[in-house]
Scaffold this active site. Structure first.
Site, PDB file in Angstrom:
ATOM      1  NE  ARG A  25      68.082  22.348  75.305  1.00 22.36           N
ATOM      2  CZ  ARG A  25      67.790  21.602  76.382  1.00 22.36           C
ATOM      3  NH1 ARG A  25      67.012  20.554  76.276  1.00 22.36           N
ATOM      4  NH2 ARG A  25      68.298  21.912  77.560  1.00 22.36           N
ATOM      5  CE1 TYR A  86      73.670  22.892  49.600  1.00 17.87           C
ATOM      6  CE2 TYR A  86      73.294  21.822  51.707  1.00 17.87           C
ATOM      7  CZ  TYR A  86      73.824  22.864  50.973  1.00 17.87           C
ATOM      8  OH  TYR A  86      74.499  23.858  51.605  1.00 17.87           O
ATOM      9  CG  ASP A 161      65.815  18.029  50.862  1.00 17.48           C
ATOM     10  OD1 ASP A 161      64.954  18.901  50.704  1.00 17.48           O
ATOM     11  OD2 ASP A 161      67.029  18.282  51.037  1.00 17.48           O
ATOM     12  CE  LYS A 186      68.564  26.876  50.020  1.00 19.10           C
ATOM     13  NZ  LYS A 186      69.215  26.549  51.246  1.00 19.10           N
TER      14      LYS A 186
END
Ligand code: PLP
Length: 369
Positions: A25, A86, A161, A186
């Protein structure tokens, strides 16, 4: 090829004396390799000696990367956002973080710089935007937005973004933004086979704060998915060359048809912010938005008839996709808000893949016939 280090933990020489890696992590070599690659593509100037991943942070999804950015803010912060986001980002801001973090979310059409300036107050903590926006493909003038923010809200973080543009077509850090975010699901991954998100900053103090939360809250990307995105990025440049060229050709073809009411593509001179796009982008991307004449019925028929385009949510993969934002990706935006923004029922969003553009044109031709 970088190996996939699946290890969750690493053996230590003596209690508390590790060999650079402690627990996945916190640190993972495969994730670091991806984070450094995206940080370099986005133009981060943080050296590896200062930050092991050079200001890049890979997350388990784009939404996890956005959440991580919000975790930088104090309870009750005021944030100014683009009005066309979005749908999932809109939902996170308005239906989760307004409640859980007491955020005040102020949406504004940032193509109008005066309205943007008026919406800023000295205590604004974050400016969040997408450009080109999803799904209306508005192009926002990043340099001006940063300049206005620095003057009116000097403490605010400006986060962009960059999912639709990718670092091949646009580099927000070079234009003054503090953080770049990606849904790496994407274009960065590009093969529609994993969900991932990324943040990049070029500011060492911000990188330190993000690293602390990345490890504390734990929205990290798995080693295997880090490898997939890393592998996808090896062809990002050549994929984008094809996405850019095919989308331009298809946008021009659609614009010449009289059964399409309107075509929105930043590369077309008819796009309202075409000049800004030319200034800040080196390519106009693979996304096209169209308003189909004949309303919802004809749009639905077109979406049912496509063969090469797949009718599916998401974008940015090698295969072309088509979708209906009002029913699919942006269903979580309230109908009155959609109407106000212009996300109409005849709006169809196309993600142009890397197939032969002749095949894509033939598919659209038969679907629209
Ligand atoms: N930002 C944009 C512009 C998107 O299109 C998406 C997803 O469609 C996201 C963020 C969310 O990313 P993810 O689905 O990887 O969580």
């Amino acid at each position: 090829m970088p190996p996939i280090f699946l290890s969750s933990t690493y053996a230590q020489d003596s209690p508390g004396v590790h060999k650079g890696y402690e627990y996945t992590r916190s640190h993972n070599p495969t994730r670091y390799a991806l984070e450094r690659m995206v940080a370099l593509l986005e133009g981060s100037t943080i050296p590896e000696e200062t930050d092991p991943s050079r200001g890049g942070f890979a997350c388990s999804s784009g939404m996890a990367a956005t959440s991580l950015t919000l975790d930088l803010l104090d309870q009750g912060s005021r944030i100014v956002t683009g009005d066309d986001l979005y749908g999932g980002t809109h939902r996170l801001f308005n239906r989760v973080r307004e409640r859980s973090q007491g955020l005040t979310v102020v949406p504004v059409d940032m193509t109008d710089l005066q309205r943007f300036e008026d919406s800023l107050t000295g205590d604004t903590a974050l400016v969040w935007l997408e450009t080109p926006t999803n799904p209306l493909l508005k192009v926002l003038d990043l340099e001006s937005i940063v300049r206005i923010t620095r003057a009116k809200a000097p403490g605010a973080i400006v986060a962009c973004d960059n999912t639709f543009a990718t670092p091949i077509n646009q580099r927000p850090l070079d234009l003054g933004c503090d953080i770049v975010m990606h849904s790496a699901t994407k274009y960065l991954n590009g093969h529609s086979d994993c969900i991932a998100g990324l943040l990049v900053t070029s500011r060492p103090e911000l990188a330190e704060r993000i690293r602390f939360i990345h490890n504390s809250a734990g929205p990290v990307l798995s080693p295997f998915d880090s490898y997939l995105v890393l592998r996808g990025i090896k062809t990002l440049d050549v994929r984008l060359e094809r996405h850019n060229a095919s989308a331009m050709r298809i946008a021009q073809w659609l614009e010449a048809r009289d059964d399409i009411e309107r075509v929105v593509y930043p590369g077309l001179p008819s796009h309202p912010q075409h000049e800004i796009a030319k200034k800040q982008m080196t390519g106009f991307g693979g996304m096209i938005t169209i308003f189909v004449s004949g309303g919802i019925d004809r749009s639905r028929t077109m979406l049912e008839r496509v063969n090469i385009f797949a009718l599916a949510e998401s974008l940015g993969g090698v295969e072309s996709l088509v979708e209906h934002p009002a029913i699919m990706t942006h269903a979580s935006v309230p109908p009155e808000k959609r109407a106000e923004l212009g996300i109409d029922d005849n709006l169809v969003r196309l993600s142009i893949g890397i197939e032969d553009p002749e095949d894509l044109l033939a598919d659209l031709e038969q679907a629209l016939a």
